[in-house]
Design an enzyme around this catalytic site. Structure first.
Site, PDB file in Angstrom:
ATOM      1  N   PHE A 153       0.812  -1.220   0.000  1.00 36.06           N
ATOM      2  CA  PHE A 153       0.000   0.000   0.000  1.00 36.06           C
ATOM      3  C   PHE A 153       0.845   1.270   0.000  1.00 36.06           C
ATOM      4  O   PHE A 153       0.371   2.335  -0.387  1.00 36.06           O
ATOM      5  CB  PHE A 153      -0.933   0.017   1.233  1.00 36.06           C
ATOM      6  CG  PHE A 153      -0.255   0.492   2.493  1.00 36.06           C
ATOM      7  CD1 PHE A 153      -0.182   1.848   2.795  1.00 36.06           C
ATOM      8  CD2 PHE A 153       0.364  -0.405   3.353  1.00 36.06           C
ATOM      9  CE1 PHE A 153       0.473   2.302   3.945  1.00 36.06           C
ATOM     10  CE2 PHE A 153       1.014   0.040   4.500  1.00 36.06           C
ATOM     11  CZ  PHE A 153       1.068   1.392   4.793  1.00 36.06           C
ATOM     12  N   LYS A 177      -1.282  -7.137  -9.067  1.00 37.63           N
ATOM     13  CA  LYS A 177      -2.214  -7.284  -7.943  1.00 37.63           C
ATOM     14  C   LYS A 177      -1.782  -6.232  -6.930  1.00 37.63           C
ATOM     15  O   LYS A 177      -0.925  -6.458  -6.099  1.00 37.63           O
ATOM     16  CB  LYS A 177      -2.101  -8.691  -7.346  1.00 37.63           C
ATOM     17  CG  LYS A 177      -3.362  -9.201  -6.638  1.00 37.63           C
ATOM     18  CD  LYS A 177      -3.906  -8.293  -5.558  1.00 37.63           C
ATOM     19  CE  LYS A 177      -3.130  -8.379  -4.262  1.00 37.63           C
ATOM     20  NZ  LYS A 177      -3.569  -7.355  -3.268  1.00 37.63           N
ATOM     21  N   GLU A 180      -4.982  -3.759  -1.816  1.00 37.67           N
ATOM     22  CA  GLU A 180      -6.426  -3.509  -1.798  1.00 37.67           C
ATOM     23  C   GLU A 180      -6.764  -2.283  -0.956  1.00 37.67           C
ATOM     24  O   GLU A 180      -7.911  -1.865  -0.891  1.00 37.67           O
ATOM     25  CB  GLU A 180      -7.179  -4.750  -1.287  1.00 37.67           C
ATOM     26  CG  GLU A 180      -6.875  -5.181   0.144  1.00 37.67           C
ATOM     27  CD  GLU A 180      -5.628  -6.070   0.285  1.00 37.67           C
ATOM     28  OE1 GLU A 180      -4.630  -5.821  -0.428  1.00 37.67           O
ATOM     29  OE2 GLU A 180      -5.650  -6.987   1.127  1.00 37.67           O
ATOM     30  N   ARG A 181      -5.740  -1.687  -0.310  1.00 36.98           N
ATOM     31  CA  ARG A 181      -6.034  -0.516   0.534  1.00 36.98           C
ATOM     32  C   ARG A 181      -6.038   0.786  -0.278  1.00 36.98           C
ATOM     33  O   ARG A 181      -6.688   1.740   0.099  1.00 36.98           O
ATOM     34  CB  ARG A 181      -5.013  -0.438   1.672  1.00 36.98           C
ATOM     35  CG  ARG A 181      -5.270  -1.526   2.709  1.00 36.98           C
ATOM     36  CD  ARG A 181      -4.309  -1.440   3.849  1.00 36.98           C
ATOM     37  NE  ARG A 181      -3.407  -2.572   3.843  1.00 36.98           N
ATOM     38  CZ  ARG A 181      -2.388  -2.725   4.674  1.00 36.98           C
ATOM     39  NH1 ARG A 181      -2.112  -1.807   5.556  1.00 36.98           N
ATOM     40  NH2 ARG A 181      -1.621  -3.783   4.611  1.00 36.98           N
ATOM     41  N   SER A 230       5.496  -6.924   3.298  1.00 37.85           N
ATOM     42  CA  SER A 230       6.084  -7.237   4.602  1.00 37.85           C
ATOM     43  C   SER A 230       6.860  -8.560   4.550  1.00 37.85           C
ATOM     44  O   SER A 230       6.621  -9.402   3.680  1.00 37.85           O
ATOM     45  CB  SER A 230       4.973  -7.321   5.649  1.00 37.85           C
ATOM     46  OG  SER A 230       4.050  -8.316   5.268  1.00 37.85           O
ATOM     47  N   CYS A 285       9.485   1.906   3.153  1.00 36.89           N
ATOM     48  CA  CYS A 285      10.407   0.790   3.417  1.00 36.89           C
ATOM     49  C   CYS A 285      11.822   1.300   3.624  1.00 36.89           C
ATOM     50  O   CYS A 285      12.661   0.604   4.177  1.00 36.89           O
ATOM     51  CB  CYS A 285      10.390  -0.187   2.253  1.00 36.89           C
ATOM     52  SG  CYS A 285      10.901   0.596   0.726  1.00 36.89           S
ATOM     53  N   GLU A 386       9.367  -3.939  13.024  1.00 36.85           N
ATOM     54  CA  GLU A 386       9.092  -2.871  12.054  1.00 36.85           C
ATOM     55  C   GLU A 386       7.783  -2.198  12.469  1.00 36.85           C
ATOM     56  O   GLU A 386       6.725  -2.825  12.427  1.00 36.85           O
ATOM     57  CB  GLU A 386       8.965  -3.436  10.633  1.00 36.85           C
ATOM     58  CG  GLU A 386       8.705  -2.340   9.609  1.00 36.85           C
ATOM     59  CD  GLU A 386       8.538  -2.862   8.177  1.00 36.85           C
ATOM     60  OE1 GLU A 386       7.976  -3.953   7.991  1.00 36.85           O
ATOM     61  OE2 GLU A 386       8.974  -2.141   7.256  1.00 36.85           O
TER      62      GLU A 386
HETATM   63  P1  NAD Z   1       1.673  -6.578   3.062  1.00 37.27           P
HETATM   64  O1  NAD Z   1       2.726  -7.628   3.124  1.00 37.27           O
HETATM   65  O2  NAD Z   1       0.587  -6.604   4.063  1.00 37.27           O
HETATM   66  O3  NAD Z   1       0.923  -6.623   1.637  1.00 37.27           O
HETATM   67  C1  NAD Z   1       1.647  -6.620   0.418  1.00 37.27           C
HETATM   68  C2  NAD Z   1       0.814  -7.310  -0.660  1.00 37.27           C
HETATM   69  O4  NAD Z   1       0.615  -8.679  -0.279  1.00 37.27           O
HETATM   70  C3  NAD Z   1      -0.576  -6.710  -0.849  1.00 37.27           C
HETATM   71  O5  NAD Z   1      -0.872  -6.696  -2.217  1.00 37.27           O
HETATM   72  C4  NAD Z   1      -1.494  -7.652  -0.081  1.00 37.27           C
HETATM   73  O6  NAD Z   1      -2.773  -7.751  -0.647  1.00 37.27           O
HETATM   74  C5  NAD Z   1      -0.771  -8.986  -0.177  1.00 37.27           C
HETATM   75  N1  NAD Z   1      -0.919  -9.823   1.023  1.00 37.27           N
HETATM   76  C6  NAD Z   1      -1.098  -9.407   2.302  1.00 37.27           C
HETATM   77  N2  NAD Z   1      -1.128 -10.461   3.137  1.00 37.27           N
HETATM   78  C7  NAD Z   1      -0.958 -11.562   2.383  1.00 37.27           C
HETATM   79  C8  NAD Z   1      -0.874 -12.958   2.659  1.00 37.27           C
HETATM   80  N3  NAD Z   1      -0.990 -13.416   3.896  1.00 37.27           N
HETATM   81  N4  NAD Z   1      -0.692 -13.815   1.642  1.00 37.27           N
HETATM   82  C9  NAD Z   1      -0.575 -13.360   0.373  1.00 37.27           C
HETATM   83  N5  NAD Z   1      -0.640 -12.051   0.044  1.00 37.27           N
HETATM   84  C10 NAD Z   1      -0.824 -11.159   1.021  1.00 37.27           C
HETATM   85  O7  NAD Z   1       2.424  -5.169   3.063  1.00 37.27           O
HETATM   86  P2  NAD Z   1       1.789  -3.721   3.190  1.00 37.27           P
HETATM   87  O8  NAD Z   1       1.291  -3.519   4.586  1.00 37.27           O
HETATM   88  O9  NAD Z   1       0.865  -3.459   2.063  1.00 37.27           O
HETATM   89  O10 NAD Z   1       3.081  -2.818   2.935  1.00 37.27           O
HETATM   90  C11 NAD Z   1       3.982  -2.471   3.958  1.00 37.27           C
HETATM   91  C12 NAD Z   1       5.147  -3.431   4.008  1.00 37.27           C
HETATM   92  O11 NAD Z   1       5.807  -3.459   2.744  1.00 37.27           O
HETATM   93  C13 NAD Z   1       6.206  -3.014   5.012  1.00 37.27           C
HETATM   94  O12 NAD Z   1       6.664  -4.162   5.675  1.00 37.27           O
HETATM   95  C14 NAD Z   1       7.300  -2.406   4.158  1.00 37.27           C
HETATM   96  O13 NAD Z   1       8.594  -2.432   4.725  1.00 37.27           O
HETATM   97  C15 NAD Z   1       7.210  -3.273   2.962  1.00 37.27           C
HETATM   98  N6  NAD Z   1       7.814  -2.637   1.801  1.00 37.27           N
HETATM   99  C16 NAD Z   1       9.039  -3.074   1.411  1.00 37.27           C
HETATM  100  C17 NAD Z   1       9.663  -2.478   0.338  1.00 37.27           C
HETATM  101  C18 NAD Z   1      11.016  -2.925  -0.090  1.00 37.27           C
HETATM  102  O14 NAD Z   1      11.487  -2.410  -1.080  1.00 37.27           O
HETATM  103  N7  NAD Z   1      11.659  -3.855   0.566  1.00 37.27           N
HETATM  104  C19 NAD Z   1       9.029  -1.435  -0.345  1.00 37.27           C
HETATM  105  C20 NAD Z   1       7.774  -1.020   0.081  1.00 37.27           C
HETATM  106  C21 NAD Z   1       7.172  -1.631   1.170  1.00 37.27           C
END
Ligand code: NAD
Length: 501
Positions: A153, A177, A180-181, A230, A285, A386
């Site tokens: 998101f 994909k 969804e937020r 994450s 991130c 985090e």
């Molecule tokens: P998230 O892991 O909750 O969601 C990321 C994606 O995965 C979304 O599209 C979501 O729909 C999907 N998803 C969520 N839970 C899932 C599951 N159990 N199984 C399969 N798919 C699932 O992350 P977020 O809250 O949207 O974003 C924040 C996180 O992303 C933070 O941890 C941040 O550090 C990380 N991030 C990392 C980078 C990087 O370059 N390393 C860049 C941006 C964000």
């Protein structure tokens, strides 16, 4: 159609598509704290149909010439630039970040499109003349087929744009994909691709949740998966997609340290720490979440940071006077508040307390003001988890060695920075630190589009980083050709293993 629809549809085969699944998610206006739209959540049939559409499009796009693809990329770049402010407004309204920050995110995405416009040069293979008499050898890189991007998101436009300009330029068809937020901007990008002349089915968006993602990870016609999110989900995506035979890059979470040496320019370091910690309300991130103050730096640095933190204005993303917006959801806000409470209970000193902040006219918004903790230790939850919110921790250590050891003991290894006036200190830091992206007097060392972006350890699962040269390698596979033409002399029967003559 150019406006953002009330219920956000998928973008499949070059048009909006409401899908067959009855499930929808809720998209909030984070500053108001109210639901503003619903979003379709794809079921398995929707995913299968989207992959089939992308597979059909690949039959043509994968064989298209570079001179067909490049003008479309240039046209897309022009359209994203033309609509950058409008894209930023869509991002801000669903994510909550301030408009200037959202506009910056679009800019970083544009830079990847510009990089991808150079795809003819990037796809050049290698050629060896006369490897054997009358025989030449050369390598080419070809697209993989249907590739998937699953994105977080916090950068709803930039992170997808780390992926799809290069994937599409290289001849692949893309299924995004998004989170969804804050899903609307991805549909708008689909509309801009169509306007740029991209054939239908080359770029598709399916909205969804865990179930949608899992179907994509298992789908037999998906060749590769790029994930950003994450760490627990990144690990799951890497394991599941690998088990199903796909190429995977899965970028995870972060806990970025900024080491400040006693010789650093402390006003510069304080500005950097505050901007990098509280920009986007800490939902980056590459945000700095820990300042590691070496020797006597802390006593001089903490008051400087505190003074700057107190000057931060919290407000709605579309308020030009606001420095920092709300968190993305009520759940995110509540998690951050629980971390802050945990830090207080654990004995860290809360120098500035952002709890209880209210914004006039937005009393129900998901706001948390900036928080600064001093005297944090590595046993505390606020240190090792985090938080992904506006919370900056200061840890005090005695020496550069102790700072490096602390950073290297973290399971996360996305970004790190050192602030110092001494070249030898910086050089040693660069060599000894076990982190993927390093800043020297630069707090957020995000590589430019023509370098690749990625962390180490639990911040990235897989072998290749995103965008830049590694992005091109990720979205293509190499083929090496050994060719002999008619002037070659017939050798007669020789069943021995071919060798150079
Ligand atoms: P998230 O892991 O909750 O969601 C990321 C994606 O995965 C979304 O599209 C979501 O729909 C999907 N998803 C969520 N839970 C899932 C599951 N159990 N199984 C399969 N798919 C699932 O992350 P977020 O809250 O949207 O974003 C924040 C996180 O992303 C933070 O941890 C941040 O550090 C990380 N991030 C990392 C980078 C990087 O370059 N390393 C860049 C941006 C964000």
């Amino acid at each position: 159609m150019t406006s953002v629809p009330h219920s956000i549809p998928h973008w499949i085969g070059g048009r909006e598509d409401v899908g067959t699944g009855p499930r929808v998610g809720t998209v909030y206006h984070p500053a108001r704290g109210t639901a503003q739209r619903t979003v379709q959540l794809a079921d398995h049939a929707d995913v299968d149909r989207t992959v089939a559409v992308a597979t059909a499009a690949f039959a043509t796009w994968g064989r298209s010439s570079l001179s067909t693809r490049v003008p479309i990329l240039f046209a897309f770049r022009e359209l994203v630039l033309k609509h950058a402010d409008a894209l930023a407004q869509i991002i801000s309204s669903e994510h909550g970040k301030v408009l200037a920050d959202a506009r910056g995110e679009v800019q970083r995405g544009l830079e990847v499109i510009e990089f991808a416009c150079g795809i003819p040069h990037l796809l050049k293979g290698e050629y060896s003349d006369t490897v054997s008499l009358g025989t030449d050898s050369f390598s080419i890189r070809q697209p993989l087929g249907v590739v998937v991007g699953i994105t977080p998101f916090n950068f709803p436009a930039m992170v997808p744009m780390w992926m799809f300009p290069i994937a599409i330029a290289a001849g692949n068809c893309f299924v995004l994909k998004p989170s969804e937020r804050d899903p609307s901007v991805s549909v708008r990008l689909g509309q801009l691709w169509k306007e740029a002349g991209l054939p239908d089915g080359v770029f598709n968006v399916v909205h969804g949740d865990v179930d949608t993602v899992n179907r994509l990870l298992e789908h037999p016609d998906v060749a590769a998966v790029s994930f950003v999110g994450s760490t627990p989900v990144a690990r799951h995506v890497h394991e599941t997609a690998s088990r199903h035979g796909k190429r995977v890059q899965a970028l995870g979470g972060a806990k970025n340290h900024m080491v400040v040496m006693p010789d650093a320019a402390l006003d510069v370091a304080a500005d950097a720490a505050v901007n990098a910690a509280f920009g986007s309300a800490g939902q980056r991130c590459m945000a700095i979440s820990v300042v590691v103050a070496v020797g006597d730096a802390a006593d001089r640095l903490v008051p400087r940071i505190a003074e700057r933190v107190r000057a931060i204005t919290v407000g709605s993303g579309d308020d030009p006077s606001a420095d920092m917006g709300p968190l993305v959801t009520a759940a995110a806000r509540d998690r951050v508040l629980s971390c802050i409470e945990d830090g207080v209970q654990a004995g860290a000193t809360l120098v500035t307390d952002g709890r209880g902040v209210t914004v006039s006219g937005y009393e129900d918004g998901f706001f948390v003001g900036p928080c600064l903790f001093d005297h944090v230790t590595d046993t505390m939850r606020i240190y090792h988890e985090e938080i992904f919110g506006p919370v900056l921790c200061v840890v005090r250590v005695a020496s550069l060695d102790a700072a490096i050891a602390l950073v290297n003991s973290s399971p996360f290894a996305n970004g790190v920075a050192v602030f110092t006036a001494d070249g030898a200190t910086a050089r040693r830091f660069v060599h000894d630190i076990e982190v993927g992206m390093v800043g020297i007097n630069v707090p957020i060392p995000v590589p430019m589009a023509y370098h690749s972006f990625g962390g180490w350890k639990s911040s990235l699962f897989g072998d290749m980083h995103v965008h830049g040269p590694e992005g091109v390698r990720f979205y293509t596979r190499a083929k090496v050709v050994t060719a002999r033409w008619p002037e070659a002399v017939a050798t007669g029967k020789d069943l021995a293993f071919p060798s150079v003559r």
